[in-house]
Design a protein around this motif. Sequence first.
Motif, mmCIF file in Angstrom:
data_model
loop_
_atom_site.group_PDB
_atom_site.id
_atom_site.type_symbol
_atom_site.label_atom_id
_atom_site.label_comp_id
_atom_site.label_asym_id
_atom_site.label_seq_id
_atom_site.Cartn_x
_atom_site.Cartn_y
_atom_site.Cartn_z
ATOM 1 N N ASN A 1 6.815 9.848 -4.952
ATOM 2 C CA ASN A 1 6.062 10.617 -3.953
ATOM 3 C C ASN A 1 6.874 11.849 -3.593
ATOM 4 O O ASN A 1 7.425 11.973 -2.506
ATOM 5 C CB ASN A 1 5.816 9.739 -2.703
ATOM 6 N N LEU B 1 -6.086 8.888 5.401
ATOM 7 C CA LEU B 1 -7.020 9.290 6.444
ATOM 8 C C LEU B 1 -7.657 10.638 6.161
ATOM 9 O O LEU B 1 -8.862 10.770 6.168
ATOM 10 C CB LEU B 1 -6.289 9.366 7.780
ATOM 11 N N ASP C 1 9.842 3.173 3.987
ATOM 12 C CA ASP C 1 9.199 1.962 4.501
ATOM 13 C C ASP C 1 9.478 0.822 3.531
ATOM 14 O O ASP C 1 8.846 0.712 2.484
ATOM 15 C CB ASP C 1 7.695 2.200 4.648
ATOM 16 N N ARG D 1 -10.858 24.593 8.522
ATOM 17 C CA ARG D 1 -11.300 23.361 7.858
ATOM 18 C C ARG D 1 -12.194 22.583 8.822
ATOM 19 O O ARG D 1 -11.880 22.463 9.996
ATOM 20 C CB ARG D 1 -10.088 22.504 7.466
ATOM 21 N N ASP E 1 7.130 8.353 6.041
ATOM 22 C CA ASP E 1 8.034 7.237 5.760
ATOM 23 C C ASP E 1 7.944 6.779 4.311
ATOM 24 O O ASP E 1 8.215 5.635 4.003
ATOM 25 C CB ASP E 1 7.805 6.076 6.738
ATOM 26 N N LEU E 2 7.547 7.648 3.425
ATOM 27 C CA LEU E 2 7.522 7.268 2.011
ATOM 28 C C LEU E 2 8.265 8.274 1.133
ATOM 29 O O LEU E 2 7.702 8.841 0.188
ATOM 30 C CB LEU E 2 6.083 7.059 1.523
ATOM 31 N N PRO F 1 -3.730 21.350 2.936
ATOM 32 C CA PRO F 1 -2.760 21.360 4.040
ATOM 33 C C PRO F 1 -1.319 21.479 3.538
ATOM 34 O O PRO F 1 -0.480 22.076 4.209
ATOM 35 C CB PRO F 1 -2.968 20.003 4.721
ATOM 36 N N ARG G 1 12.243 3.209 8.147
ATOM 37 C CA ARG G 1 11.170 4.207 8.254
ATOM 38 C C ARG G 1 11.611 5.429 9.047
ATOM 39 O O ARG G 1 11.398 6.569 8.640
ATOM 40 C CB ARG G 1 9.963 3.606 8.990
ATOM 41 N N TRP H 1 -11.785 18.042 11.169
ATOM 42 C CA TRP H 1 -11.514 17.468 12.490
ATOM 43 C C TRP H 1 -12.577 17.861 13.494
ATOM 44 O O TRP H 1 -12.881 17.099 14.417
ATOM 45 C CB TRP H 1 -10.119 17.879 12.965
ATOM 46 N N ARG I 1 -2.245 5.576 6.259
ATOM 47 C CA ARG I 1 -2.336 6.824 7.013
ATOM 48 C C ARG I 1 -2.493 8.031 6.104
ATOM 49 O O ARG I 1 -3.172 8.980 6.443
ATOM 50 C CB ARG I 1 -1.100 6.967 7.908
ATOM 51 N N GLN I 2 -1.892 7.939 4.923
ATOM 52 C CA GLN I 2 -1.999 9.115 4.087
ATOM 53 C C GLN I 2 -3.416 9.278 3.553
ATOM 54 O O GLN I 2 -3.798 10.330 3.099
ATOM 55 C CB GLN I 2 -0.976 9.063 2.953
ATOM 56 N N ARG J 1 0.849 -1.168 0.000
ATOM 57 C CA ARG J 1 0.000 0.000 0.000
ATOM 58 C C ARG J 1 0.888 1.223 0.000
ATOM 59 O O ARG J 1 2.023 1.162 0.411
ATOM 60 C CB ARG J 1 -0.916 -0.024 1.232
ATOM 61 N N SER J 2 0.349 2.295 -0.489
ATOM 62 C CA SER J 2 1.182 3.484 -0.404
ATOM 63 C C SER J 2 1.175 3.977 1.022
ATOM 64 O O SER J 2 2.156 4.446 1.525
ATOM 65 C CB SER J 2 0.702 4.555 -1.362
ATOM 66 N N SER J 3 0.104 3.846 1.727
ATOM 67 C CA SER J 3 0.001 3.989 3.172
ATOM 68 C C SER J 3 -1.422 4.286 3.529
ATOM 69 O O SER J 3 -2.056 5.153 2.944
ATOM 70 C CB SER J 3 0.841 5.129 3.737
ATOM 71 N N GLN K 1 -1.689 11.859 13.075
ATOM 72 C CA GLN K 1 -2.943 12.452 12.629
ATOM 73 C C GLN K 1 -3.824 12.723 13.842
ATOM 74 O O GLN K 1 -3.798 11.953 14.800
ATOM 75 C CB GLN K 1 -3.712 11.457 11.744
ATOM 76 N N HIS L 1 4.975 13.368 2.491
ATOM 77 C CA HIS L 1 3.892 12.860 3.320
ATOM 78 C C HIS L 1 3.285 11.648 2.637
ATOM 79 O O HIS L 1 2.994 11.724 1.452
ATOM 80 C CB HIS L 1 2.830 13.956 3.471
ATOM 81 N N PRO L 2 3.117 10.528 3.342
ATOM 82 C CA PRO L 2 3.466 10.234 4.715
ATOM 83 C C PRO L 2 4.977 10.314 4.960
ATOM 84 O O PRO L 2 5.756 10.262 4.021
ATOM 85 C CB PRO L 2 2.985 8.791 4.911
ATOM 86 N N PRO M 1 1.799 4.896 14.205
ATOM 87 C CA PRO M 1 2.338 6.253 14.367
ATOM 88 C C PRO M 1 1.233 7.255 14.742
ATOM 89 O O PRO M 1 0.105 7.127 14.271
ATOM 90 C CB PRO M 1 2.893 6.584 12.979
#
Lengths: 426, 544
Positions: free
Chosen positions: B324, A20, B189, A221, B318-319, B386, B183, A224, A17-18, A13-15, B450, B315-316, B447
């Motif tokens: 990216n 979210l 990662d 924004r 670790d990438l 952002p 990472r 959140w 978390r990104q 996966r690219s992640s 967020q 961002h993220p 982690p």
Amino acid sequence: MNQQQLCKPWEHRSSRRQMLGATAAGGLGLGTFLQPCVADELAKNDKQVLLIWLDGGMSQLESWDPKPNTEFGGPFRAIPTSVPGTHVCELLQHTAKQMHHLAVLRSVCTQDNSHSAGVARINRGDPKNRGVDYPFLGSAVAKLMGPTSSGMPPYIWIKPYGGGFKASDAGFLGAKYGALALGDGKPPDNLLLNKSISLEENELRNELRQKFNDRYAAGRRKEWTDANSYVYELAQKLMDRSDLFDESSFTDKDRERYGKHELGRHLLLARRTLETGVRFVKVNSYHWDSHGDNFNACDSLIRQFDQPFAALIEDLHDRSMLDNVLVIVMSEFGRTPKINSHVGRDHWPEAWSIAMAGAGIKKGVVVGKTNDQGTFVDGQPHDIGDLFHTWFKAMGVPPDKMEYINRGQPLPVAHDECGPIAELLA
Amino acid sequence: MTGFQLSQQIVCGVFVCILMTSSSTAGDPPLSPRIDELIAARSAGQSPAPLADDAEFLRRVWLDLAGRIPNADETRRFLDNSDPNKRSQMIDQLLAAPTYAERMQELFHVVLMERRGDNEKWKQYLRTAFEQNKPWDQIVRELLNPDAQDETRHGAAFFYAKRIEANGQNPIDHPGLTRDVGRLFLGADLQCAQCHNHLFIDDYKQRDFQGLYSVYLNIAAKNEADLPGVTEKPMKKKLEFVSVFDPTQNETGPRIPFGAEIPIPEPAADAPADAAPVSVLALLANEFPASQNVLFSKNIANRLWFVMMGRGLVHPLDLHHSGNPPSHPELLDLLAAEFVAHQYDIKWMLRQLALSQTYQRSSRYPVESASVENSASAVDAEAILPQTYLVANEKRMLAEQLLHSTLQATGNLERLQQPTEEGKPNKELVDLTTRYVAAFANEPREPEDQINPTVKGALFSLNDDTLLQLLSRQPGNLIDRLLAMTDENLLAEELYLSVFTRRPTEEERSELAAWLTKHCERREKAIATWTWSMLTSMEFVVNH
């Protein structure tokens, strides 16, 4: 190389978390629609799901697809059911009387025979590998359909051992779509209104908090602040329904019917959780892994499932809930027809069964079959992707009209090379 | 001119010379304005939010550099100070205060251990490192090659030891350790490159993972009592590996990801038989944080940027890879180069970031411009991404920041920070910390990068006894101080300065006065309720 060290397809996966931020901004309840009218229809849709997840593999031969008197059939008999001509293993003696509500797919053929791969692949409906971490079914439904009109948290997981908030089921959808887990059916921590706060004060303090949030959000924004307000609303709904967790309020008769063992107690709690309007309830049971002494293990495990499951189907029907609740019973894979030297059955993804009932599902049918020895599917095999299509369709979520948007990338909600199994749909 | 003065001049001259040559950028303008130029250069015509007002700035800089909000008196002093340099003075004051090392210890503990557990020696190690402002390359060298003999660095072994401790019947997680080193110190990662070249990230090759992994296969945790420790077996031969997609046999010796292979050290021909073998860990630790390792400096520059700005340039975090790219590539290059030129000085970097206008922007986009209807120029905060940094990003508070700020706001911090007579931390504080971490931290290994509101956290805030206790009257705490006030205006001011680190607006003053009048028969309860609602609202629970 050690199996456990292998990376898994969904870790490509690219992640998560990104994603979210991107997904959380997409709204709190509903997914993204290719056609706006779908949103209106879904907003009125109060359908619910109960997923009974038997962690490991339930032996199809000792349950839904018995092959008595054959080479691999084992010692148990097949018994007739409430559907003329349909037989199940004698270990399902109570469920046999409810077969007219159920549909069984005997031609399930999946691909992974290891636990590490099986759990996630089945729970995610085997999406095509796109390098992202797909959600489990419960999180997918929480995202696509949101809470029901009850306002209760959309995804509750009743499980053995510890509870808490389990974000990992949500994959790229983000933690918000994770499961609120009730460890051993116990309520989450801090569920009861603190005794120093009156009901009226509680209402007042939340109104003030919301007012401060609205003021804060002006010019910022919204993402959140919305998420913050949302979790307080869910928390309040849970507090309002803390009676949900009061085991003492079940009748002795119910407790007898469901059984006092873990799965029995948890399925009884699931009935009430569904009654309060939770969109998706997962109940799981561990240790379905009879590599040794399979027949004694099944004699215990499958009976522990049979009794409360039959009671639950009967109750949902009696309460006129069954047409609204999709009930699914599945595991990671089936078990090998061949009986090993420890009188056990190992993992067998090639030919096994999944049972379902309720919302949108045809009643009293058996679909697909295995060969005479139960070793392989005879005819059209079905992978888990087909079942996800079938269940989404049964729930009124049209997979062809909805998609996830993940960092700008549209992703199908179910495997795009699979499709619904018409014979299972009402 | 006396000889003394003369020699002093010479020394100074030499010193300046050294500075000039050791830093390629000396003579260039300071870093912070260049940050702002590079951010503006990519604003694509969008105008930035105005600078934060003093109160917004003060709260943010305290949270970032001291780990908590200031108290009402400190806030009042700052707001009333008319010195035009008061912001940079405040930054310097916070960087010099003991709270700086405490904050950095908490921050780097969470970043490096990701809630796997804590250890007193480890805490001590981090605290001392930041008290001494140890350069980042030195910290990493000590983490990557912990020395059990050296008392002052003993705790550093916890980074390895905790990750490779036995966990039931599971295999020792050497792959997990390999992944984390990539990472956390390179921003890469490599998990998916364990078994094959990465499918989607061309830069990540299997040999990069396996080369580092070959080193870690030879280490084991050796914990004695509370002292973390690591032992290393000598490396005899290269590690063989195959790709799951290609049966060709490959092998690699020790390798820093994306770097050249390090030859396995051979004992010298004349070395005595009992000579200690050359430590591969030591070789690795020595070369890993070198300035030629560009990813090493970019990773830490990006992570420090994230701490202050709320989103990584990459961002993220670790990438880092060519698919990216950073949102502002020139800026990341500049930060990384300057960080190296300043000897990996974390405090210097945080200071430069804090001084920038980019850091000091408001997190609020002016409502006026957003409300211009039917105008092409009407924009609102939602339209500003952002990664443009044109509006300050809201940042998650660690459980520790939230707790310390809550204690500060409610006037309980001083009391609870008093150690017991035996010098142990206050029991109530230890208990509160455990509860806050349980309620607001992520699961281990996840982690905390967020904002992540959860039902669990909401239920805690609504009903936890110890939290609500902070709002009961105790000598000298916030509620006590407020109850002693009869002037509603002064009360409102004290309350808002204490909790929101700002003065109340006129509207808020009159709302609060009306509330207190309405609930005058239960004044203590009314004040506590209002305070609770402030403490659980967004303005308090995020760093904005």
